[in-house]
Every structure is written in structure tokens, then in C-alpha cells.
Design a protein around this motif. Structure first.
Motif, short mmCIF file in Angstrom:
data_model
loop_
_atom_site.label_atom_id
_atom_site.label_comp_id
_atom_site.label_asym_id
_atom_site.label_seq_id
_atom_site.Cartn_x
_atom_site.Cartn_y
_atom_site.Cartn_z
N GLY A 64 15.01 -0.14 12.43
CA GLY A 64 13.69 0.18 12.93
C GLY A 64 12.58 -0.01 11.91
N LEU A 65 12.85 -0.70 10.82
CA LEU A 65 11.83 -0.88 9.78
C LEU A 65 10.73 -1.84 10.24
CD1 LEU A 65 14.06 -1.27 6.59
CD2 LEU A 65 12.92 0.79 7.44
N THR A 66 9.57 -1.72 9.61
CA THR A 66 8.47 -2.65 9.86
C THR A 66 8.95 -4.08 9.66
OG1 THR A 66 6.80 -1.04 9.18
CG2 THR A 66 6.18 -3.37 9.05
N PRO A 67 8.73 -4.97 10.63
CA PRO A 67 9.18 -6.36 10.48
C PRO A 67 8.28 -7.14 9.53
CG PRO A 67 7.98 -6.12 12.53
CD PRO A 67 8.08 -4.74 11.93
N ALA A 204 8.48 1.36 1.66
CA ALA A 204 7.17 1.00 2.21
C ALA A 204 7.29 0.56 3.66
CB ALA A 204 6.54 -0.10 1.37
N LEU A 205 8.31 -0.24 3.96
CA LEU A 205 8.50 -0.70 5.34
C LEU A 205 8.78 0.49 6.26
CD1 LEU A 205 10.69 -3.89 4.76
CD2 LEU A 205 8.24 -3.79 5.25
N LYS A 206 9.53 1.45 5.78
CA LYS A 206 9.84 2.63 6.59
C LYS A 206 8.59 3.48 6.80
CE LYS A 206 12.93 6.63 6.87
NZ LYS A 206 14.07 7.35 6.21
N ALA A 207 7.76 3.60 5.77
CA ALA A 207 6.55 4.44 5.87
C ALA A 207 5.59 3.91 6.92
CB ALA A 207 5.87 4.52 4.52
N LEU A 208 5.56 2.58 7.11
CA LEU A 208 4.60 1.98 8.04
C LEU A 208 5.17 1.79 9.44
CD1 LEU A 208 2.74 -0.67 5.86
CD2 LEU A 208 2.30 1.78 6.17
N PRO A 210 5.74 3.86 11.87
CA PRO A 210 4.99 4.53 12.95
C PRO A 210 3.67 3.85 13.29
CG PRO A 210 5.79 6.12 11.33
CD PRO A 210 5.96 4.77 10.73
N VAL A 211 3.12 3.04 12.37
CA VAL A 211 1.83 2.40 12.61
C VAL A 211 1.97 1.25 13.61
CG1 VAL A 211 -0.19 1.36 11.51
CG2 VAL A 211 1.18 3.03 10.26
N GLY A 212 3.14 0.64 13.68
CA GLY A 212 3.37 -0.41 14.65
C GLY A 212 2.86 -1.77 14.25
#
Length: 286
Positions: A64-67, A204-208, A210-212
Motif C-alpha cells: 500500500g505504499l505511495t507508488p 517517506a513512501l509510507k508517510a504519504l 494517506p495523501v493519495g
């Protein structure tokens, strides 16, 4: 402000940072999604889209990390996306007040004259400093505005000397940039994010997530940061471009003074080679 990307660990690094890819996570396969607007997403709340469909984004990566998007298809036509980082750090207001130019109206005029679609990755601090220009770019269909953080602080440690955003502030920094775009009058900021310095890791990818947003890197470094030889920069771009390429450049006069001349050189040459210029959203959507 500074973003610049690649190879200089000098005092100039604050700008040159964005030019080099220090990604610690592999490129995600470009599975495209077009999510409906969501109030939980900064890109959605930051604008009132003028179209019925949301801009294309990539599906989340493993876990589910930021792509992460680095370039488009190599097999779907000779397209290339020119991207320009509008860098300004949270602490550079005094330098701007003293006359340093973090904008580049001549470059923007050249892109308009040449009719080149482009994606501008803007920091929130830049939008605050140049709200009229941010609004003009955001309302011009030739351009799309994407997020380059609010403060241009790094999202990892040891990123070319940039100050660092703490893990618990990463999401807020990105959302603050979208708020600055909205305040400046940008009507439809894209759900794309470029890490300052190009530096990111799993945290960093995990932190973002929720921003989508889709994180956008590049596969061609122009080398325009702090460059004084426009011909050398032009050669580097022309030698690096392939179908689907994303080229990273800058629209900050003080840190990238040759970029307008580079654009005026490479655009006609790439068109003569059969390339068509598109925005990042078009590469992601294809």
C-alpha cells in the motif's frame, strides 16, 4: 526553494539536490487508476477539478505504499514530458526580498511561445512568494501544477545537505503546499509529488500514502542546476531522451540561469526527431 538534482555536494547542493535520484525503493509497475475525488486526499481538497474525471494516478505499490513513476511507456509513441521544479525553501524569503530571483518568467514565456505542454513541480513557499505567477500557471491549460513539498526540506536523512522533515511532519508538509496553491488561486493542482532532492525511502513512501499522490521521479537529468553552459546542458538532454522520458529541469533563475536557452534549443530539435511533448499526466494515463 532549491531543488536541483544531481551530483554536487557543495554549498550549492541545496538547489542541486533535486537533480539526483537517491531513491531507495524500486520503480513500481505503472498500473493506472483514476480515483474519484476524496476529501481525505490533499490533491482533491486543494482544488475544484474542472473535469468530471480525476487525473490518472498509479495504484499503490507493495504494502500500500505511495507508488513511484519514473518514465512512460517506451513503446507507445515518441512522447516526452518536460518537468520544471519551482524551488524555494521555507527560509529563503530574505534572499527573495533582497532581489534574488527564484522565478523565471522568460522560461515560461518561451514554453508558451513554443507551445510546449509542461508539468511544474512547485513548492508551497514558491507559490507564496509568487502568487500571481502560480495562479497564471495554474490557470493556463498548457501547464499542470504538481507538488514539490511546502518547504523543500528533504524526506530522508543525508540528502545533499538539505534540512530534513521529520517523519511525523511529512504528510503535513505536502498538504501545506496544496493549501498554498489553493490560496494563490491554482484551481486544479495535480495529485503528483516530487521529493526534494529526489530522495525517498520506504518510510517517506509510507508517510504519504494517506495523501493519495503518485511520486514522480525522472529518467533524464538535464544538469541545468547551477550550469553556465547551455550547450552542454542541451546535449545532455538530447542524448538522454527516449520515448516516454521524464526530463527534470528548473525554473529558478538564480540557480538555473541557462534553462530558457536550453528549452529554446532542445524543443525544436526533439520535434525534428519526431518527439511530441506531453504533461506527466499524459504519460501516466497512457
Amino acid at each position: 526553494m532549491v531543488i536541483t538534482l544531481v551530483r554536487r555536494v557543495t554549498a550549492a547542493c541545496l538547489l542541486g539536490a533535486a537533480l539526483s535520484a537517491c531513491a531507495a525503493t524500486p520503480h513500481q509497475a505503472p498500473r493506472v487508476t483514476r480515483p474519484a475525488p476524496s476529501t481525505a486526499s490533499a490533491p482533491s481538497t486543494a482544488s475544484a477539478p474542472s473535469t468530471t474525471s480525476a487525473p490518472p494516478t498509479l495504484a499503490p505499490g507493495p504494502g500500500g505504499l505511495t507508488p513511484v513513476f519514473k518514465h512512460g511507456s517506451r513503446a507507445r509513441g515518441r512522447t516526452v514530458a518536460l518537468t520544471f521544479d519551482a524551488d524555494m525553501t521555507a527560509g529563503q524569503g530574505a534572499r527573495a526580498a533582497a532581489g534574488e530571483h527564484f522565478d523565471n518568467p522568460g522560461l515560461i514565456a518561451a514554453l508558451r511561445a513554443l507551445k510546449v505542454p509542461a508539468t511544474v513541480f512547485m513548492t508551497g513557499r514558491w507559490a507564496e512568494e509568487y502568487p500571481d505567477q502560480a495562479r497564471s500557471l495554474g490557470r493556463d491549460p498548457l501547464f499542470e501544477i504538481a507538488n514539490h513539498s511546502y518547504s523543500h526540506y528533504a524526506f530522508t536523512d543525508d540528502c545533499y545537505g538539505l534540512p530534513t522533515v521529520s517523519g511525523d511532519r511529512m504528510r503535513a508538509d505536502v498538504e501545506r503546499a496544496y493549501a498554498a496553491f489553493r490560496k494563490a488561486g491554482v484551481p486544479d493542482a495535480r495529485p503528483y509529488f516530487r521529493f526534494p532532492g529526489g530522495c525517498y525511502d520506504r518510510r517517506a513512501l509510507k508517510a504519504l500514502t494517506p495523501v493519495g499522490v503518485t511520486a514522480v521521479q525522472w529518467d533524464v537529468v538535464s544538469g541545468d542546476a547551477f550550469a553556465t553552459d547551455a550547450q552542454a546542458v542541451s546535449r545532455q538532454v538530447l542524448e538522454g531522451v527516449r520515448p516516454g522520458s521524464v526530463v527534470v529541469m528548473h525554473c529558478t533563475r538564480s540557480a538555473a540561469p541557462t534553462t530558457e536557452r536550453v528549452v529554446r534549443t532542445v524543443v525544436p530539435e526533439l520535434r525534428a526527431r519526431g518527439f511530441r511533448f506531453v504533461k506527466v499526466s499524459a504519460l501516466i494515463g497512457s
